[in-house]
Motif scaffolding. Structure first.
Motif, PDB file in Angstrom:
ATOM      1  N   VAL A   8      -5.968  -7.442   6.612  1.00 55.34           N
ATOM      2  CA  VAL A   8      -5.883  -6.798   5.296  1.00 55.34           C
ATOM      3  C   VAL A   8      -7.179  -6.070   4.941  1.00 55.34           C
ATOM      4  CG1 VAL A   8      -5.593  -7.255   2.825  1.00 55.34           C
ATOM      5  CG2 VAL A   8      -4.079  -8.336   4.475  1.00 55.34           C
ATOM      6  N   TRP A   9      -8.325  -6.637   5.303  1.00 57.38           N
ATOM      7  CA  TRP A   9      -9.601  -5.997   5.001  1.00 57.38           C
ATOM      8  C   TRP A   9      -9.705  -4.647   5.705  1.00 57.38           C
ATOM      9  CZ3 TRP A   9     -14.057  -4.198   7.291  1.00 57.38           C
ATOM     10  CH2 TRP A   9     -15.160  -4.040   6.463  1.00 57.38           C
ATOM     11  N   HIS A  12      -7.240  -2.093   4.262  1.00 54.92           N
ATOM     12  CA  HIS A  12      -7.687  -1.567   2.968  1.00 54.92           C
ATOM     13  C   HIS A  12      -8.844  -0.580   3.136  1.00 54.92           C
ATOM     14  CE1 HIS A  12      -8.357  -1.615  -1.374  1.00 54.92           C
ATOM     15  NE2 HIS A  12      -9.646  -1.723  -1.117  1.00 54.92           N
ATOM     16  N   LEU A  34      -6.709 -12.487   6.036  1.00 53.04           N
ATOM     17  CA  LEU A  34      -7.000 -12.142   4.646  1.00 53.04           C
ATOM     18  C   LEU A  34      -8.490 -12.223   4.361  1.00 53.04           C
ATOM     19  CD1 LEU A  34      -4.227 -14.178   2.827  1.00 53.04           C
ATOM     20  CD2 LEU A  34      -4.251 -11.730   3.264  1.00 53.04           C
ATOM     21  N   SER A  35      -9.000 -11.248   3.660  1.00 58.21           N
ATOM     22  CA  SER A  35     -10.360 -11.291   3.121  1.00 58.21           C
ATOM     23  C   SER A  35     -10.443 -10.247   2.020  1.00 58.21           C
ATOM     24  CB  SER A  35     -11.416 -11.062   4.202  1.00 58.21           C
ATOM     25  OG  SER A  35     -11.205  -9.856   4.881  1.00 58.21           O
ATOM     26  N   ASP A  36     -11.488 -10.332   1.246  1.00 55.24           N
ATOM     27  CA  ASP A  36     -11.666  -9.441   0.099  1.00 55.24           C
ATOM     28  C   ASP A  36     -12.945  -8.646   0.282  1.00 55.24           C
ATOM     29  OD1 ASP A  36     -11.213  -8.262  -2.366  1.00 55.24           O
ATOM     30  OD2 ASP A  36     -11.105 -10.143  -3.468  1.00 55.24           O
ATOM     31  N   GLN A  51     -17.257  -8.886   3.972  1.00 54.31           N
ATOM     32  CA  GLN A  51     -15.981  -9.570   3.784  1.00 54.31           C
ATOM     33  C   GLN A  51     -16.198 -10.842   2.988  1.00 54.31           C
ATOM     34  OE1 GLN A  51     -13.470 -10.123   7.192  1.00 54.31           O
ATOM     35  NE2 GLN A  51     -14.180  -8.241   8.132  1.00 54.31           N
ATOM     36  N   PRO A  54     -10.618 -14.396   0.153  1.00 52.06           N
ATOM     37  CA  PRO A  54      -9.630 -13.731  -0.694  1.00 52.06           C
ATOM     38  C   PRO A  54      -9.767 -14.141  -2.160  1.00 52.06           C
ATOM     39  CG  PRO A  54      -8.590 -14.496   1.311  1.00 52.06           C
ATOM     40  CD  PRO A  54      -9.986 -15.056   1.304  1.00 52.06           C
ATOM     41  N   ILE A  60      -9.352  -6.237  -3.208  1.00 48.91           N
ATOM     42  CA  ILE A  60      -8.128  -6.301  -2.404  1.00 48.91           C
ATOM     43  C   ILE A  60      -7.188  -7.338  -3.008  1.00 48.91           C
ATOM     44  CG2 ILE A  60      -7.168  -6.755  -0.122  1.00 48.91           C
ATOM     45  CD1 ILE A  60      -9.889  -5.967   1.065  1.00 48.91           C
ATOM     46  N   CYS A  62      -4.846  -9.565  -2.185  1.00 49.54           N
ATOM     47  CA  CYS A  62      -4.263 -10.307  -1.063  1.00 49.54           C
ATOM     48  C   CYS A  62      -2.918 -10.928  -1.431  1.00 49.54           C
ATOM     49  CB  CYS A  62      -5.234 -11.374  -0.571  1.00 49.54           C
ATOM     50  SG  CYS A  62      -6.702 -10.692   0.227  1.00 49.54           S
ATOM     51  N   TYR A  65      -0.107  -8.548  -0.763  1.00 52.75           N
ATOM     52  CA  TYR A  65       0.243  -8.441   0.658  1.00 52.75           C
ATOM     53  C   TYR A  65       1.100  -9.634   1.073  1.00 52.75           C
ATOM     54  CZ  TYR A  65      -2.915  -4.538   1.456  1.00 52.75           C
ATOM     55  OH  TYR A  65      -3.514  -3.311   1.430  1.00 52.75           O
TER      56      TYR A  65
END
Length: 70
Positions: A8-9, A12, A34-36, A51, A54, A60, A62, A65
């Protein structure tokens, strides 16, 4: 057999969003990472070291998603 592992990181930072994944079926995705990202970081200058867990960065979504892939 083939499947997609969605980071996901990276998705994005590369300009992707949840809507671009709607064409996929859930069974096509075999894994999710997943990470933000911190809210104040520009995507063009984002680095892997930025990173976050989440939900810790706020950039992001998450949960969106995971809801899509459910």
């Amino acid at each position: 057999n083939l499947g997609l592992i969605l980071d996901v990181w990276n998705w994005h930072v590369g300009g992707g969003n949840v809507d671009k994944l709607r064409a996929l079926r859930g069974e096509q995705v075999v894994g999710v990472r997943l990470s933000d990202l911190p809210a104040d970081v520009e995507l063009t200058s984002a680095r892997e070291e930025q990173q976050l867990i989440p939900g810790d960065g706020g950039q992001i979504d998450c949960a969106a998603y995971l809801t899509l892939l459910e």
